[in-house]
Design a protein around this motif. Structure first.
Motif, PDB file in Angstrom:
ATOM      1  N   MET A  76      32.379  11.705 -10.199  1.00  0.00           N
ATOM      2  CA  MET A  76      32.815  13.094  -9.994  1.00  0.00           C
ATOM      3  C   MET A  76      31.616  13.856  -9.463  1.00  0.00           C
ATOM      4  O   MET A  76      30.498  13.659  -9.958  1.00  0.00           O
ATOM      5  N   SER A  77      31.833  14.731  -8.512  1.00  0.00           N
ATOM      6  CA  SER A  77      30.705  15.510  -7.996  1.00  0.00           C
ATOM      7  C   SER A  77      30.267  16.567  -8.996  1.00  0.00           C
ATOM      8  O   SER A  77      29.078  16.863  -9.118  1.00  0.00           O
ATOM      9  N   VAL A  78      31.237  17.126  -9.690  1.00  0.00           N
ATOM     10  CA  VAL A  78      30.879  18.287 -10.500  1.00  0.00           C
ATOM     11  C   VAL A  78      31.714  18.393 -11.775  1.00  0.00           C
ATOM     12  O   VAL A  78      32.890  18.024 -11.805  1.00  0.00           O
ATOM     13  N   TYR A  79      31.035  18.857 -12.830  1.00  0.00           N
ATOM     14  CA  TYR A  79      31.679  19.203 -14.105  1.00  0.00           C
ATOM     15  C   TYR A  79      31.380  20.675 -14.358  1.00  0.00           C
ATOM     16  O   TYR A  79      30.222  21.098 -14.279  1.00  0.00           O
ATOM     17  N   ILE A  80      32.415  21.453 -14.629  1.00  0.00           N
ATOM     18  CA  ILE A  80      32.229  22.900 -14.790  1.00  0.00           C
ATOM     19  C   ILE A  80      32.707  23.327 -16.175  1.00  0.00           C
ATOM     20  O   ILE A  80      33.844  23.033 -16.570  1.00  0.00           O
ATOM     21  N   ASP A  81      31.815  23.992 -16.917  1.00  0.00           N
ATOM     22  CA  ASP A  81      32.133  24.316 -18.317  1.00  0.00           C
ATOM     23  C   ASP A  81      31.294  25.502 -18.779  1.00  0.00           C
ATOM     24  O   ASP A  81      30.260  25.826 -18.188  1.00  0.00           O
ATOM     25  N   GLY A  82      31.731  26.126 -19.846  1.00  0.00           N
ATOM     26  CA  GLY A  82      30.984  27.216 -20.477  1.00  0.00           C
ATOM     27  C   GLY A  82      29.937  26.685 -21.450  1.00  0.00           C
ATOM     28  O   GLY A  82      29.682  25.477 -21.524  1.00  0.00           O
ATOM     29  N   ALA A  83      29.330  27.601 -22.196  1.00  0.00           N
ATOM     30  CA  ALA A  83      28.350  27.220 -23.221  1.00  0.00           C
ATOM     31  C   ALA A  83      28.310  28.311 -24.275  1.00  0.00           C
ATOM     32  O   ALA A  83      28.684  29.456 -24.015  1.00  0.00           O
ATOM     33  N   ASP A  84      27.859  27.935 -25.462  1.00  0.00           N
ATOM     34  CA  ASP A  84      27.673  28.937 -26.516  1.00  0.00           C
ATOM     35  C   ASP A  84      26.291  29.573 -26.418  1.00  0.00           C
ATOM     36  O   ASP A  84      26.125  30.754 -26.721  1.00  0.00           O
ATOM     37  N   GLU A  85      25.322  28.760 -26.017  1.00  0.00           N
ATOM     38  CA  GLU A  85      23.969  29.268 -25.714  1.00  0.00           C
ATOM     39  C   GLU A  85      23.387  28.412 -24.599  1.00  0.00           C
ATOM     40  O   GLU A  85      23.665  27.211 -24.528  1.00  0.00           O
ATOM     41  N   ILE A  86      22.569  29.025 -23.757  1.00  0.00           N
ATOM     42  CA  ILE A  86      21.871  28.257 -22.714  1.00  0.00           C
ATOM     43  C   ILE A  86      20.484  28.861 -22.503  1.00  0.00           C
ATOM     44  O   ILE A  86      20.311  30.088 -22.574  1.00  0.00           O
ATOM     45  N   THR A  87      19.522  27.977 -22.279  1.00  0.00           N
ATOM     46  CA  THR A  87      18.172  28.441 -21.954  1.00  0.00           C
ATOM     47  C   THR A  87      18.006  28.452 -20.429  1.00  0.00           C
ATOM     48  O   THR A  87      18.797  27.846 -19.710  1.00  0.00           O
TER      49      THR A  87
END
Ligand code: 5RP
Length: 222
Positions: A76-87
Protein backbone atom coordinates in the motif's frame (compact mmCIF):
# COMPACT_ATOMS: atom_id res chain seq x y z
CA UNK A 1 -12.20 27.20 14.04
CA UNK A 2 -13.82 24.37 15.93
CA UNK A 3 -12.00 21.09 16.52
CA UNK A 4 -14.28 19.41 13.98
CA UNK A 5 -13.43 22.07 11.37
CA UNK A 6 -9.73 21.39 12.00
CA UNK A 7 -10.29 17.65 11.63
CA UNK A 8 -12.17 18.22 8.37
CA UNK A 9 -9.35 20.45 7.06
CA UNK A 10 -6.68 17.79 7.67
CA UNK A 11 -8.92 15.07 6.24
CA UNK A 12 -9.29 17.11 3.04
CA UNK A 13 -5.53 17.73 2.92
CA UNK A 14 -4.87 14.00 3.28
CA UNK A 15 -6.77 13.24 0.07
CA UNK A 16 -3.72 14.57 -1.85
CA UNK A 17 -1.71 11.61 -0.48
CA UNK A 18 -4.11 9.01 -1.89
CA UNK A 19 -2.67 7.31 -4.95
CA UNK A 20 -5.07 6.80 -7.86
CA UNK A 21 -5.89 3.21 -8.76
CA UNK A 22 -4.49 1.85 -5.50
CA UNK A 23 -5.71 0.51 -2.16
CA UNK A 24 -5.46 2.92 0.76
CA UNK A 25 -5.03 1.99 4.43
CA UNK A 26 -7.60 3.71 6.62
CA UNK A 27 -7.42 4.39 10.35
CA UNK A 28 -10.02 4.66 13.07
CA UNK A 29 -11.58 7.51 15.06
CA UNK A 30 -13.36 10.79 14.55
CA UNK A 31 -10.61 12.33 12.37
CA UNK A 32 -10.37 9.17 10.28
CA UNK A 33 -14.15 9.32 9.86
CA UNK A 34 -13.83 12.78 8.29
CA UNK A 35 -11.21 11.30 5.98
CA UNK A 36 -13.48 8.38 5.01
CA UNK A 37 -16.24 10.83 4.09
CA UNK A 38 -13.78 12.77 1.89
CA UNK A 39 -12.46 9.53 0.38
CA UNK A 40 -16.01 8.64 -0.65
CA UNK A 41 -16.00 11.67 -2.97
CA UNK A 42 -13.10 10.16 -4.98
CA UNK A 43 -14.02 6.50 -4.56
CA UNK A 44 -14.18 6.00 -8.35
CA UNK A 45 -10.43 6.84 -8.47
CA UNK A 46 -9.27 4.17 -5.99
CA UNK A 47 -9.34 0.38 -6.00
CA UNK A 48 -10.51 0.21 -2.41
CA UNK A 49 -9.34 0.32 1.20
CA UNK A 50 -8.02 -1.79 4.05
CA UNK A 51 -9.73 -0.95 7.33
CA UNK A 52 -8.08 -0.80 10.75
CA UNK A 53 -11.31 -1.64 12.63
CA UNK A 54 -14.78 -3.05 12.20
CA UNK A 55 -16.20 0.47 12.66
CA UNK A 56 -14.04 1.83 9.83
CA UNK A 57 -14.92 -1.10 7.57
CA UNK A 58 -18.60 -0.44 8.18
CA UNK A 59 -18.26 3.27 7.37
CA UNK A 60 -16.25 2.55 4.21
CA UNK A 61 -18.80 -0.01 3.01
CA UNK A 62 -21.59 2.43 3.84
CA UNK A 63 -20.04 4.76 1.27
CA UNK A 64 -19.74 1.96 -1.29
CA UNK A 65 -15.94 1.70 -0.96
CA UNK A 66 -14.57 -1.84 -1.44
CA UNK A 67 -12.93 -3.14 1.75
CA UNK A 68 -10.08 -5.61 1.24
CA UNK A 69 -8.79 -8.19 3.71
CA UNK A 70 -5.17 -7.32 4.48
CA UNK A 71 -4.19 -10.88 3.55
CA UNK A 72 -5.15 -10.07 -0.04
CA UNK A 73 -2.92 -6.98 -0.15
CA UNK A 74 0.85 -7.07 -0.58
CA UNK A 75 1.62 -3.36 -0.64
CA UNK A 76 0.00 0.00 0.00
CA UNK A 77 1.38 3.44 -0.76
CA UNK A 78 -0.25 5.12 2.16
CA UNK A 79 -1.95 4.60 5.52
CA UNK A 80 -3.95 7.56 6.84
CA UNK A 81 -5.01 7.79 10.49
CA UNK A 82 -5.41 10.09 13.47
CA UNK A 83 -3.50 10.07 16.76
CA UNK A 84 -4.10 10.82 20.41
CA UNK A 85 -0.70 12.50 20.74
CA UNK A 86 2.12 13.15 18.28
CA UNK A 87 5.55 14.69 18.61
CA UNK A 88 7.26 16.81 15.98
CA UNK A 89 9.43 13.73 15.27
CA UNK A 90 6.33 11.66 14.38
CA UNK A 91 6.17 9.40 17.47
CA UNK A 92 2.57 8.83 18.51
CA UNK A 93 0.25 7.51 21.16
CA UNK A 94 -2.70 5.78 19.53
CA UNK A 95 -5.51 3.51 20.68
CA UNK A 96 -7.99 5.90 22.22
CA UNK A 97 -10.48 4.12 19.97
CA UNK A 98 -9.13 0.68 21.01
CA UNK A 99 -8.03 -0.12 17.44
CA UNK A 100 -4.27 0.12 18.06
CA UNK A 101 -3.32 -3.43 17.05
CA UNK A 102 -5.05 -3.45 13.68
CA UNK A 103 -3.86 0.13 13.11
CA UNK A 104 -0.26 -0.92 13.68
CA UNK A 105 -0.63 -3.98 11.45
CA UNK A 106 -2.15 -2.08 8.52
CA UNK A 107 0.36 0.77 8.94
CA UNK A 108 3.23 -1.75 8.80
CA UNK A 109 2.26 -2.68 5.24
CA UNK A 110 2.10 0.91 3.98
CA UNK A 111 5.08 2.76 2.53
CA UNK A 112 4.00 6.00 4.19
CA UNK A 113 2.04 6.81 7.38
CA UNK A 114 0.18 10.10 7.09
CA UNK A 115 -1.11 11.25 10.45
CA UNK A 116 -4.06 13.66 10.46
CA UNK A 117 -4.61 15.55 13.69
CA UNK A 118 -5.92 18.80 15.06
CA UNK A 119 -3.31 21.01 16.68
CA UNK A 120 -4.19 19.94 20.23
CA UNK A 121 -2.56 16.55 19.56
CA UNK A 122 0.97 17.96 19.11
CA UNK A 123 3.10 17.51 22.26
CA UNK A 124 6.71 17.89 23.25
CA UNK A 125 6.67 14.67 25.26
CA UNK A 126 4.25 11.74 25.02
CA UNK A 127 2.35 10.51 28.06
CA UNK A 128 -0.30 12.98 29.14
CA UNK A 129 -2.82 10.92 27.17
CA UNK A 130 -3.16 7.52 28.89
CA UNK A 131 -1.08 4.95 27.01
CA UNK A 132 -3.27 2.07 25.75
CA UNK A 133 -2.00 -1.51 25.87
CA UNK A 134 -4.02 -4.35 24.31
CA UNK A 135 -3.73 -7.51 26.41
CA UNK A 136 -4.91 -11.12 26.29
CA UNK A 137 -7.77 -11.22 28.86
CA UNK A 138 -6.29 -14.02 31.03
CA UNK A 139 -3.04 -12.01 31.35
CA UNK A 140 -4.70 -8.74 32.36
CA UNK A 141 -3.70 -8.81 36.05
CA UNK A 142 -0.11 -9.97 35.56
CA UNK A 143 0.45 -7.51 32.72
CA UNK A 144 -1.04 -4.66 34.80
CA UNK A 145 1.42 -5.44 37.63
CA UNK A 146 4.36 -5.47 35.22
CA UNK A 147 3.24 -2.24 33.53
CA UNK A 148 3.04 -0.48 36.90
CA UNK A 149 6.80 -0.93 37.20
CA UNK A 150 7.15 1.66 34.41
CA UNK A 151 5.81 4.31 36.76
CA UNK A 152 2.21 4.84 35.69
CA UNK A 153 -1.11 3.64 37.02
CA UNK A 154 -2.61 0.72 35.08
CA UNK A 155 -6.38 0.90 34.65
CA UNK A 156 -8.51 -1.64 32.80
CA UNK A 157 -10.63 0.17 30.20
CA UNK A 158 -14.34 -0.32 30.85
CA UNK A 159 -17.41 0.18 28.68
CA UNK A 160 -20.81 0.25 30.33
CA UNK A 161 -19.21 -1.02 33.55
CA UNK A 162 -17.59 -4.13 32.03
CA UNK A 163 -14.20 -4.60 30.35
CA UNK A 164 -14.14 -3.17 26.84
CA UNK A 165 -13.57 -5.93 24.28
CA UNK A 166 -11.46 -5.03 21.25
CA UNK A 167 -12.19 -6.18 17.67
CA UNK A 168 -9.64 -8.93 18.41
CA UNK A 169 -11.45 -10.16 21.54
CA UNK A 170 -8.94 -8.67 23.99
CA UNK A 171 -8.84 -6.09 26.81
CA UNK A 172 -7.24 -2.64 26.95
CA UNK A 173 -5.16 -1.45 29.90
CA UNK A 174 -4.65 2.34 29.95
CA UNK A 175 -1.45 3.57 31.60
CA UNK A 176 -2.09 6.89 33.32
CA UNK A 177 0.63 9.30 34.37
CA UNK A 178 3.45 7.92 32.25
CA UNK A 179 6.59 9.99 31.71
CA UNK A 180 7.73 8.77 28.31
CA UNK A 181 11.32 9.89 27.78
CA UNK A 182 12.34 7.28 25.19
CA UNK A 183 9.27 6.13 23.19
CA UNK A 184 11.20 3.68 20.98
CA UNK A 185 12.75 1.88 23.97
CA UNK A 186 9.46 1.82 25.91
CA UNK A 187 7.57 0.47 22.89
CA UNK A 188 10.02 -2.45 22.66
CA UNK A 189 9.97 -3.12 26.42
CA UNK A 190 6.18 -3.18 26.72
CA UNK A 191 5.77 -5.29 23.58
CA UNK A 192 8.12 -7.82 25.20
CA UNK A 193 5.84 -8.47 28.17
CA UNK A 194 4.17 -11.86 27.81
CA UNK A 195 0.42 -11.35 27.42
CA UNK A 196 0.74 -7.97 25.71
CA UNK A 197 -0.65 -7.95 22.18
CA UNK A 198 0.38 -4.41 21.25
CA UNK A 199 1.26 -1.15 22.95
CA UNK A 200 -0.23 2.04 21.53
CA UNK A 201 3.19 3.64 21.11
CA UNK A 202 3.96 4.15 17.43
CA UNK A 203 7.57 5.24 17.68
CA UNK A 204 9.78 2.66 15.95
CA UNK A 205 7.55 3.17 12.93
CA UNK A 206 5.98 6.57 13.53
CA UNK A 207 4.27 8.96 11.17
CA UNK A 208 6.21 9.92 8.03
CA UNK A 209 4.06 13.01 7.58
CA UNK A 210 1.79 14.82 10.01
CA UNK A 211 -0.94 17.09 8.68
CA UNK A 212 -1.72 19.30 11.64
CA UNK A 213 -4.85 21.42 11.74
CA UNK A 214 -4.25 24.89 13.18
CA UNK A 215 -6.04 28.24 13.13
CA UNK A 216 -3.45 29.40 10.55
CA UNK A 217 -4.20 26.46 8.25
CA UNK A 218 -2.95 22.90 7.77
CA UNK A 219 0.74 22.56 8.65
CA UNK A 220 2.80 19.72 7.22
CA UNK A 221 5.39 18.22 9.58
CA UNK A 222 7.86 15.72 8.10
C1 5RP B 1 -8.06 4.80 17.52
C2 5RP B 1 -6.98 5.80 17.39
C3 5RP B 1 -7.34 7.16 16.91
O1 5RP B 1 -6.56 7.48 15.80
C4 5RP B 1 -7.08 8.16 18.00
O2 5RP B 1 -7.79 7.75 19.15
C5 5RP B 1 -7.52 9.57 17.59
O3 5RP B 1 -8.90 9.60 17.48
P1 5RP B 1 -9.67 10.93 17.11
O4 5RP B 1 -9.38 11.22 15.68
O5 5RP B 1 -11.13 10.58 17.35
O6 5RP B 1 -9.20 12.01 18.05
O7 5RP B 1 -5.83 5.56 17.66
O8 5RP B 1 -7.61 3.61 18.11
Amino acid sequence: MTQDELKLAVAQAAIHYVVEGEIVGVGTGSTANFFIDELAKIKHKIKGAVASSEATAERLRGHGIAVFDLNQVEAMSVYIDGADEITAQGAMIKGGGAALTREKIVASVAKQFVCIADGSKLVNRLGRFPLPVEVIPMAQAVVARKLSAFGGEARLRLKDGVPLITDNGNYIIDMHGMQIEDPIALEAEINNIVGVVTVGLFAKQGADVCLLGTAEGVKTLK
